[in-house]
Scaffold this motif. Sequence first.
Motif, mmCIF file in Angstrom:
data_model
loop_
_atom_site.group_PDB
_atom_site.id
_atom_site.type_symbol
_atom_site.label_atom_id
_atom_site.label_comp_id
_atom_site.label_asym_id
_atom_site.label_seq_id
_atom_site.Cartn_x
_atom_site.Cartn_y
_atom_site.Cartn_z
ATOM 1 N N TRP A 269 0.830 -1.219 0.000
ATOM 2 C CA TRP A 269 0.000 0.000 0.000
ATOM 3 C C TRP A 269 0.858 1.261 0.000
ATOM 4 C CZ3 TRP A 269 -4.170 -1.456 4.237
ATOM 5 C CH2 TRP A 269 -5.029 -2.432 3.702
ATOM 6 N N ILE A 270 1.926 1.241 0.793
ATOM 7 C CA ILE A 270 2.821 2.400 0.835
ATOM 8 C C ILE A 270 3.507 2.587 -0.515
ATOM 9 C CG2 ILE A 270 4.986 3.255 1.839
ATOM 10 C CD1 ILE A 270 4.030 1.971 4.504
ATOM 11 N N ALA A 271 3.942 1.474 -1.117
ATOM 12 C CA ALA A 271 4.572 1.556 -2.449
ATOM 13 C C ALA A 271 3.587 2.078 -3.483
ATOM 14 C CB ALA A 271 5.096 0.177 -2.850
ATOM 15 N N ALA B 113 7.736 7.787 1.731
ATOM 16 C CA ALA B 113 7.476 6.348 1.737
ATOM 17 C C ALA B 113 8.247 5.654 2.856
ATOM 18 C CB ALA B 113 7.838 5.748 0.385
ATOM 19 N N VAL B 114 9.533 5.965 2.983
ATOM 20 C CA VAL B 114 10.353 5.343 4.026
ATOM 21 C C VAL B 114 9.860 5.757 5.417
ATOM 22 C CG1 VAL B 114 12.669 5.231 5.040
ATOM 23 C CG2 VAL B 114 12.383 5.119 2.556
ATOM 24 N N PHE C 39 -2.026 9.257 2.003
ATOM 25 C CA PHE C 39 -1.908 8.255 3.059
ATOM 26 C C PHE C 39 -0.543 8.351 3.739
ATOM 27 C CE2 PHE C 39 -0.665 3.699 3.966
ATOM 28 C CZ PHE C 39 -1.406 3.567 5.136
ATOM 29 N N LEU C 40 0.511 8.610 2.967
ATOM 30 C CA LEU C 40 1.872 8.627 3.512
ATOM 31 C C LEU C 40 2.085 9.788 4.487
ATOM 32 C CD1 LEU C 40 3.945 7.640 0.331
ATOM 33 C CD2 LEU C 40 2.602 6.212 1.873
ATOM 34 N N PRO C 41 1.848 11.040 4.101
ATOM 35 C CA PRO C 41 2.043 12.125 5.081
ATOM 36 C C PRO C 41 1.094 12.069 6.260
ATOM 37 C CG PRO C 41 1.142 12.978 3.012
ATOM 38 C CD PRO C 41 1.554 11.575 2.763
#
Length: 292
Positions: free
Chosen positions: A117-119, A139-140, A260-262
């Motif tokens: 999902w992150i990728a 992402a990391v 979603f990431l931030p």
Amino acid sequence: MAVSPETGSPHKLPAERRYFNISVLWIFYYERVIHALYRLRVRHEVATLASIGSGLAAAYVIVRAHTMSGFLLAALLVHAKDLFDACDGAIARLTGTGHRFGRFLDTIGDGVVFTAWIAAGAYRGLEAGLTLPVTLSFAVAAWLSLFLQCSYFNYHQLHYVRRSGASLTSRLDERAETDSGIVAVLARVYDLWFGWQDRMIARHDGWQRERSGLHEDPLHPTNDAWFDHRNLMVANSALCFGTHAFVLIVCLIAGSPFWFLPLVVVGMNLYWSTIILTRAVTFRRGLTVSVA
């Protein structure tokens, strides 16, 4: 949910020790699904595989979706993954068929799905015109944040369960020499992927207990109240994977999967930091802790 006398309970904890789990708010009807799967004699391993399959399918759709219908399909698949993930352990407890293989399959499967999902979110960020360094940084940071947040919840959950006298297939230290065969292989994979996170959380929690005037050893009697604080367990429960899935669903409905990431990096870490500070303030002031 009715349970016949010859079966177990779907709950991890006895009734007097249960607390409100925020992460299942988004799947409020999940106990009915557990009941249906139990009646249909669906094995917990099947539910685990359905969870992993739904999650990976969601990642694929996130990468491919360019219309609202596509994003909604991805959101439904994310929800399905979360739902099946909440059911597999309950079915195992109901039927008394839980085992270490299923425990590792579930957690490693979660790791693969959330990484996917992150990728996928990062890919959509690049597609939207973000630079590679910015996208990779988010992402990391999201990957580290998400798994550390859940490790924090799991650490306190396992101690709370231990204090309750209940038993789980999960352990505080998964480096068990008693595992053999494929289970030993999965235990090794788990340790390489999650073990360092669990140990980091354990060291930080020990340091925080010392700073609060308690014993560093988590099994020391002076730490009973530290791990039995029900209100803090309620707050911790929002750090579980279910809440992260809900955040992704909101982003998908908004048509912005990259966000979603931030949100995990900034929003969820701010929430986590608030819990850590609240726990420190509560115990440093010597407030009475209620475990009732």
